[in-house]
Write an enzyme that holds these catalytic residues in place. Structure first.
Site, PDB file in Angstrom:
ATOM      1  CG  ASP A 209      -0.322   0.062   2.392  1.00 59.03           C
ATOM      2  OD1 ASP A 209       0.225   1.122   3.074  1.00 59.03           O
ATOM      3  OD2 ASP A 209       0.277  -1.144   2.969  1.00 59.03           O
ATOM      4  CG  ASP A 211       1.810   5.090   5.505  1.00 55.72           C
ATOM      5  OD1 ASP A 211       1.696   3.922   6.507  1.00 55.72           O
ATOM      6  OD2 ASP A 211       2.341   6.088   6.166  1.00 55.72           O
TER       7      ASP A 211
END
Length: 291
Positions: A209, A211
């Site tokens: 991802d 973040d």
């Protein structure tokens, strides 16, 4: 068999290595308590591997509760010469999208609740962490990742956070301003302890991802992380197979193998025998506890 025995710390989503031949799970006791799980010991061709699921099978153990000292001690006790870590990470950089593998070369440690050393009162040592990963092992991992079909970036700074919560947006922006490239919850004190145990260590971070620093995007959710984590896991297992094929037939010595030679500071007559007894595996060579 070659002179290599590769310890593999499998992170989120990597709980076994199916390619291991003659594999068996064995229990290992350590003076530091129980490791995260039994060790899966087998081989790929002529290379011996010792696999330890960092969070335990079924992902039972939270990041702050990992017994990193027991994990590293168990790998050393099992005869590992080198350790590779496979870890799920978040990205702090646009050019490191989900699915990218990052072979990190630096760490910033923001953990606060974990024992960070094998050494202490009764036997003090100070190892250098200026260059915390093994360049030889990192280069081999990068090439193995490419052969496994991953997009690989070499180099990057890993911010180790305590967790288990994900970052706030303010924290994510702060870590970017520090020059950090990726973020995770498990590489420290693991990398420190590997260095103290004279084990060359390298880490492949698998981006799940971005973040939460990207404005206008949803924050990190476990569901999306797990989906990307599962996609990464297959390539991570193939990476281990490719690494076995890339390793030289014989293992040349590494400077890290003798890293404690100039790190021990407590005078021999001031060393606590009880502390020394706990160090028999990780520091027995340097302390003259084994032949």
């Amino acid at each position: 068999m070659s002179g290599w025995t590769i310890g593999v710390l499998g992170g989120s989503g990597v709980y076994a290595i199916d390619a291991l031949e003659d594999a068996q799970w064995i229990s290992v006791d350590t003076p530091w308590g129980a490791p995260s799980d039994e060790l899966l010991i087998g081989r790929i061709g002529a290379v011996k591997f010792v696999f330890l699921p960092r969070h335990g099978r079924g992902h039972r153990i939270a990041p702050s509760d990992l017994n990193a000292r027991a994990n590293i001690d168990a790998l050393k006790r099992a005869g590992c010469t080198d350790v590779i870590a496979l870890s799920a990470i978040g990205s702090l950089r646009e050019h490191l999208p989900p699915g990218r593998f990052v072979v990190v070369d630096q760490f910033i440690d923001r953990t606060v609740a974990r024992p960070a050393s094998f050494f202490g009162t009764g036997m003090v040592a100070h190892v250098s962490m200026a260059d915390p990963v093994c360049p030889r092992l990192s280069g081999l991992l990068a090439e193995a990742g490419r052969r496994a079909g991953a997009e690989v970036s070499e180099g990057g700074t890993y911010l180790a956070m305590e967790g288990p919560q994900f970052s706030s947006r303010a924290e994510s922006h702060l870590y970017r301003s520090w020059g950090c490239d990726v973020i995770g919850m498990t590489a420290m004190p693991e990398a420190r302890l590997a260095r103290e145990a004279e084990l060359p260590y390298a880490l492949v971070g698998m981006v799940t991802d971005y973040d939460c620093w990207r404005e206008g995007e949803a924050h990190v959710e476990v569901e999306s992380v797990i989906a990307q984590m599962n996609a990464n896991a297959g390539r991570a297992r193939r990476l281990v197979v490719e690494l076995a094929a890339l390793l030289p037939a014989e293992r040349a010595p590494s400077p890290i193998d003798t890293g404690l030679d100039y790190a021990l500071i407590t005078a021999p007559d001031a060393r606590d025998p009880a502390v020394l007894a706990r160090l028999d595996a990780v520091a027995g060579r340097a302390l003259g506890l084994r032949r």
